[in-house]
Design a protein around this motif. Sequence first.
Motif, PDB file in Angstrom:
ATOM      1  N   ARG A 252       0.815  -1.214   0.000  1.00 55.23           N
ATOM      2  CA  ARG A 252       0.000   0.000   0.000  1.00 55.23           C
ATOM      3  C   ARG A 252       0.847   1.262   0.000  1.00 55.23           C
ATOM      4  NH1 ARG A 252      -3.389  -1.645   5.223  1.00 55.23           N
ATOM      5  NH2 ARG A 252      -1.213  -2.077   5.784  1.00 55.23           N
ATOM      6  N   GLU A 253       2.098   1.157   0.419  1.00 52.61           N
ATOM      7  CA  GLU A 253       2.987   2.320   0.489  1.00 52.61           C
ATOM      8  C   GLU A 253       3.821   2.489  -0.775  1.00 52.61           C
ATOM      9  OE1 GLU A 253       5.421   1.691   3.871  1.00 52.61           O
ATOM     10  OE2 GLU A 253       3.767   1.742   5.322  1.00 52.61           O
ATOM     11  N   LEU A 254       3.754   1.504  -1.655  1.00 53.24           N
ATOM     12  CA  LEU A 254       4.714   1.420  -2.753  1.00 53.24           C
ATOM     13  C   LEU A 254       4.628   2.595  -3.722  1.00 53.24           C
ATOM     14  CD1 LEU A 254       6.960  -0.353  -3.827  1.00 53.24           C
ATOM     15  CD2 LEU A 254       5.264  -1.721  -5.024  1.00 53.24           C
ATOM     16  N   LYS A 255       3.449   2.836  -4.291  1.00 50.04           N
ATOM     17  CA  LYS A 255       3.342   3.840  -5.339  1.00 50.04           C
ATOM     18  C   LYS A 255       3.675   5.238  -4.826  1.00 50.04           C
ATOM     19  CE  LYS A 255       0.556   5.233  -9.287  1.00 50.04           C
ATOM     20  NZ  LYS A 255      -0.655   4.949 -10.088  1.00 50.04           N
ATOM     21  N   ALA A 256       3.163   5.597  -3.647  1.00 50.10           N
ATOM     22  CA  ALA A 256       3.432   6.929  -3.097  1.00 50.10           C
ATOM     23  C   ALA A 256       4.915   7.108  -2.784  1.00 50.10           C
ATOM     24  CB  ALA A 256       2.593   7.146  -1.840  1.00 50.10           C
ATOM     25  N   THR A 257       5.545   6.046  -2.270  1.00 51.74           N
ATOM     26  CA  THR A 257       6.974   6.130  -1.949  1.00 51.74           C
ATOM     27  C   THR A 257       7.802   6.322  -3.208  1.00 51.74           C
ATOM     28  OG1 THR A 257       6.667   4.695  -0.020  1.00 51.74           O
ATOM     29  CG2 THR A 257       8.904   4.908  -0.880  1.00 51.74           C
ATOM     30  N   LEU A 258       7.495   5.554  -4.238  1.00 52.39           N
ATOM     31  CA  LEU A 258       8.237   5.665  -5.491  1.00 52.39           C
ATOM     32  C   LEU A 258       8.007   7.024  -6.144  1.00 52.39           C
ATOM     33  CD1 LEU A 258       7.557   2.096  -6.929  1.00 52.39           C
ATOM     34  CD2 LEU A 258       9.739   2.945  -6.045  1.00 52.39           C
ATOM     35  N   SER A 259       6.772   7.482  -6.193  1.00 51.45           N
ATOM     36  CA  SER A 259       6.465   8.771  -6.819  1.00 51.45           C
ATOM     37  C   SER A 259       7.196   9.903  -6.124  1.00 51.45           C
ATOM     38  CB  SER A 259       4.956   9.036  -6.791  1.00 51.45           C
ATOM     39  OG  SER A 259       4.267   8.089  -7.565  1.00 51.45           O
ATOM     40  N   SER A 260       7.202   9.871  -4.804  1.00 54.66           N
ATOM     41  CA  SER A 260       7.898  10.912  -4.041  1.00 54.66           C
ATOM     42  C   SER A 260       9.398  10.893  -4.320  1.00 54.66           C
ATOM     43  CB  SER A 260       7.636  10.714  -2.548  1.00 54.66           C
ATOM     44  OG  SER A 260       8.405  11.617  -1.785  1.00 54.66           O
ATOM     45  N   ALA A 261       9.974   9.686  -4.312  1.00 58.86           N
ATOM     46  CA  ALA A 261      11.418   9.567  -4.548  1.00 58.86           C
ATOM     47  C   ALA A 261      11.800  10.034  -5.942  1.00 58.86           C
ATOM     48  CB  ALA A 261      11.861   8.126  -4.337  1.00 58.86           C
ATOM     49  N   PHE A 262      11.012   9.638  -6.949  1.00 63.91           N
ATOM     50  CA  PHE A 262      11.347   9.958  -8.331  1.00 63.91           C
ATOM     51  C   PHE A 262      11.247  11.455  -8.625  1.00 63.91           C
ATOM     52  CE2 PHE A 262       9.895   5.482  -9.928  1.00 63.91           C
ATOM     53  CZ  PHE A 262      10.963   4.916  -9.250  1.00 63.91           C
ATOM     54  N   ASN A 263      10.525  12.171  -7.807  1.00 65.83           N
ATOM     55  CA  ASN A 263      10.323  13.595  -8.072  1.00 65.83           C
ATOM     56  C   ASN A 263      11.107  14.502  -7.132  1.00 65.83           C
ATOM     57  OD1 ASN A 263       8.129  13.946 -10.297  1.00 65.83           O
ATOM     58  ND2 ASN A 263       7.372  12.263  -9.025  1.00 65.83           N
ATOM     59  N   ARG A 264      12.048  13.918  -6.399  1.00 68.12           N
ATOM     60  CA  ARG A 264      12.936  14.711  -5.561  1.00 68.12           C
ATOM     61  C   ARG A 264      14.361  14.605  -6.081  1.00 68.12           C
ATOM     62  NH1 ARG A 264      13.475  12.231  -1.085  1.00 68.12           N
ATOM     63  NH2 ARG A 264      11.884  10.599  -1.170  1.00 68.12           N
ATOM     64  N   PRO A 265      15.184  15.643  -5.874  1.00 70.85           N
ATOM     65  CA  PRO A 265      16.567  15.600  -6.371  1.00 70.85           C
ATOM     66  C   PRO A 265      17.436  14.650  -5.555  1.00 70.85           C
ATOM     67  CG  PRO A 265      16.191  17.600  -5.097  1.00 70.85           C
ATOM     68  CD  PRO A 265      14.861  16.934  -5.220  1.00 70.85           C
ATOM     69  N   GLY A 266      18.580  14.325  -6.116  1.00 75.88           N
ATOM     70  CA  GLY A 266      19.567  13.531  -5.394  1.00 75.88           C
ATOM     71  C   GLY A 266      19.493  12.047  -5.692  1.00 75.88           C
ATOM     72  N   THR A 267      20.471  11.325  -5.153  1.00 73.67           N
ATOM     73  CA  THR A 267      20.553   9.881  -5.332  1.00 73.67           C
ATOM     74  C   THR A 267      19.829   9.181  -4.194  1.00 73.67           C
ATOM     75  OG1 THR A 267      22.711  10.129  -6.399  1.00 73.67           O
ATOM     76  CG2 THR A 267      22.123   7.942  -5.627  1.00 73.67           C
ATOM     77  N   LYS A 268      18.974   8.242  -4.541  1.00 73.85           N
ATOM     78  CA  LYS A 268      18.178   7.537  -3.541  1.00 73.85           C
ATOM     79  C   LYS A 268      18.152   6.043  -3.855  1.00 73.85           C
ATOM     80  CE  LYS A 268      15.047  10.379  -4.863  1.00 73.85           C
ATOM     81  NZ  LYS A 268      15.918  11.367  -5.475  1.00 73.85           N
ATOM     82  N   LEU A 269      18.087   5.241  -2.809  1.00 73.85           N
ATOM     83  CA  LEU A 269      17.890   3.804  -2.975  1.00 73.85           C
ATOM     84  C   LEU A 269      16.577   3.424  -2.310  1.00 73.85           C
ATOM     85  CD1 LEU A 269      20.203   0.830  -2.902  1.00 73.85           C
ATOM     86  CD2 LEU A 269      18.400   0.864  -1.177  1.00 73.85           C
ATOM     87  N   ILE A 270      15.739   2.710  -3.051  1.00 72.65           N
ATOM     88  CA  ILE A 270      14.476   2.208  -2.520  1.00 72.65           C
ATOM     89  C   ILE A 270      14.555   0.689  -2.520  1.00 72.65           C
ATOM     90  CG2 ILE A 270      11.977   2.187  -2.737  1.00 72.65           C
ATOM     91  CD1 ILE A 270      13.860   4.763  -4.715  1.00 72.65           C
ATOM     92  N   GLU A 271      14.654   0.111  -1.340  1.00 71.17           N
ATOM     93  CA  GLU A 271      14.715  -1.340  -1.196  1.00 71.17           C
ATOM     94  C   GLU A 271      13.299  -1.861  -0.992  1.00 71.17           C
ATOM     95  OE1 GLU A 271      16.555  -4.738   1.848  1.00 71.17           O
ATOM     96  OE2 GLU A 271      16.926  -2.605   2.218  1.00 71.17           O
ATOM     97  N   VAL A 272      12.882  -2.771  -1.872  1.00 74.03           N
ATOM     98  CA  VAL A 272      11.526  -3.305  -1.807  1.00 74.03           C
ATOM     99  C   VAL A 272      11.604  -4.805  -1.520  1.00 74.03           C
ATOM    100  CG1 VAL A 272       9.322  -3.560  -2.995  1.00 74.03           C
ATOM    101  CG2 VAL A 272      10.763  -1.553  -3.462  1.00 74.03           C
ATOM    102  N   ILE A 273      10.967  -5.227  -0.435  1.00 75.51           N
ATOM    103  CA  ILE A 273      10.953  -6.638  -0.069  1.00 75.51           C
ATOM    104  C   ILE A 273       9.884  -7.333  -0.912  1.00 75.51           C
ATOM    105  CG2 ILE A 273      10.768  -8.295   1.803  1.00 75.51           C
ATOM    106  CD1 ILE A 273      13.064  -6.216   2.058  1.00 75.51           C
ATOM    107  N   VAL A 274      10.310  -8.237  -1.790  1.00 71.62           N
ATOM    108  CA  VAL A 274       9.382  -8.887  -2.715  1.00 71.62           C
ATOM    109  C   VAL A 274       9.325 -10.386  -2.443  1.00 71.62           C
ATOM    110  CG1 VAL A 274       9.758  -7.154  -4.513  1.00 71.62           C
ATOM    111  CG2 VAL A 274      11.144  -9.249  -4.501  1.00 71.62           C
ATOM    112  N   ASP A 275       8.318 -10.986  -2.976  1.00 71.93           N
ATOM    113  CA  ASP A 275       8.089 -12.418  -2.821  1.00 71.93           C
ATOM    114  C   ASP A 275       9.164 -13.199  -3.581  1.00 71.93           C
ATOM    115  OD1 ASP A 275       7.096 -14.946  -2.486  1.00 71.93           O
ATOM    116  OD2 ASP A 275       5.085 -14.495  -3.246  1.00 71.93           O
ATOM    117  N   GLY A 276       9.862 -14.077  -2.882  1.00 72.07           N
ATOM    118  CA  GLY A 276      10.917 -14.856  -3.523  1.00 72.07           C
ATOM    119  C   GLY A 276      10.528 -16.284  -3.829  1.00 72.07           C
ATOM    120  N   LYS A 277       9.272 -16.630  -3.566  1.00 76.07           N
ATOM    121  CA  LYS A 277       8.848 -18.008  -3.832  1.00 76.07           C
ATOM    122  C   LYS A 277       8.867 -18.300  -5.330  1.00 76.07           C
ATOM    123  CE  LYS A 277       4.824 -18.070  -1.798  1.00 76.07           C
ATOM    124  NZ  LYS A 277       4.641 -16.737  -1.238  1.00 76.07           N
ATOM    125  N   LEU A 278       9.126 -19.566  -5.681  1.00 79.68           N
ATOM    126  CA  LEU A 278       9.163 -19.971  -7.085  1.00 79.68           C
ATOM    127  C   LEU A 278       7.762 -20.294  -7.564  1.00 79.68           C
ATOM    128  CD1 LEU A 278      12.331 -22.229  -7.205  1.00 79.68           C
ATOM    129  CD2 LEU A 278      12.136 -19.765  -7.444  1.00 79.68           C
TER     130      LEU A 278
END
Length: 553
Positions: free
Chosen positions: A527-553
């Motif tokens: 639920r936080e994903l889109k807002a977090t990415l949009s905010s990061a992409f529209n601010r200056p500077g270098t940023k890392l966004i670590e997203v915990i994703v499903d690793g199941k096969l």
Amino acid sequence: MKNKITGRSAFLALLKDEGITHLFGNPGTTELPIMHALKDHPDLTYVMAMQESLVVAIADGYSRASGKLVACNVHVAPGLGNAMGSLYNAQFTGTPMILTAGQQEQGHGLMEPVLYGPLVRMAEPLVKWAVEVTRLEDLPRIVRRAAKVAMTPPTGPVFISLPGDILNSEAGIDLGRSTRIDARVKPSDEALKAFAARLLKAERPVIVTMDEVVKSDALKEAAELAELLGAAAYQSSTPYGSHFLSESPSFLGTLARVQKVARDMLAPYDLLVALGGDPLRMSVYSEVDALPDGLGIVQIGLVDWEIAKNYGAEIALKADLKETLRALIPVLKEMGGAALASRAKQRLAELAPKNWTARRAALVEQIGKSAGRSPIDPDFLVLQMIEAMPDHAILVDEGLTSSRQITALRPHRDRFGYHGLASGGIGWGLPASVGASIANPDRPVVCFSGDGSAMYSIQSLWTAAHHKLPLNVVIANNGGYRIIKQRLLAFHGDDNYVGMDFVDPPVDFAGIAKALGCEAIKVSDPRELKATLSSAFNRPGTKLIEVIVDGKL
């Protein structure tokens, strides 16, 4: 009388005259003469990376995102050894690059001192030309030749070994002049007519595009050809660039890199029109051949090694794609007339329900069903990332399993808007995105990387932070090498995943990024994903966004 100049200053002056604006490097003792000379060349920006593989990968990303010649410098034999994996990538993509390394002083090298190695022999397998400078007077001719060779199709890296005594000596030398070979050739009128006649004879042509479409700046022309014929169009099975305009009504997507699937995809057609290099580059062995029986091939490209490399072509034209297509299209219109226009309209109507645009709409709807899933579905992450990206952003992709839907979701609209891992040698994405950002200061850059790939080159974040680049690195953290797990299970029926996890202890990518000077964010709630990415992409500077994703096969 020629003005006296030191080897170190002459080297930098020559690079600048060849169009070099940035020198990528990691300095060592034998490179100190170059560092000494940089103070006299303030218009040449030195970009330091913390390991030589990153140096070459950053330069590679800069060139791929700009189309320009690049120069990078590494430290003697161990530094060249460190750089070899990235140099392999640059050779694969034909990146025009002058790679140099400091060498022990002539004579001293004979004594095999610490760090000495046969640099030319080490580099030769991966470059178009490798040479050591043995006289200061030869330096201008060598650098001029290196730039010409690197930039002449088939483009690619070259290597120069620079002994310390050459850099430190002084002489009156002529710096010569730069040369570029114009290779924008097109076929004869007779060859164009024969090619057009073969295209018109085909009942069900299919176009497959490769990287030469990008290098030749022929995206518009390739789409125009497909729409004129009403032909289906695919990117090749190794789509590491913007190889076709996604929103063209002809475009169906990317050919599979699995032989049986690719064969089934091509089975409905009676002529394969290959634009550029190898249209059917596969990954792992299969007893099934990717080319259906009886499917003819016609091909255009400048890299003759790639033309008919694995499958014979009925017609093969060694020529520039853009120039050839610009000449071919009017010939097709004249020869095909109203009948061609009518047939193309019918063919495009048949493609409409299954083209890229139609498939994207269905895919978006399908992915939307996983919106609330936790851990986050990788496909949902990709969709949210693409929707949050500014339209003019550049995407550098090394997500491997997590990025499987990227080319199906994000449209290619310009030749420098997308760059993917080409050779398969992981760790390229992060440093390449740094180079892409340096080359395009007015465009935001998003790097999408898997966690395993990121750990090969994570320290490149320091270079991005140091230069305050508008770069966002999105890391899909699934806690291991998922692609290797998939293949172990698929090919060997084995689910004992030895050496494929890094969860004990887990890697804290956000923590690493902060330690390297970047803003860092960790997301585990979809639920936080889109807002977090949009905010990061529209601010200056270098940023890392670590997203915990499903690793199941």
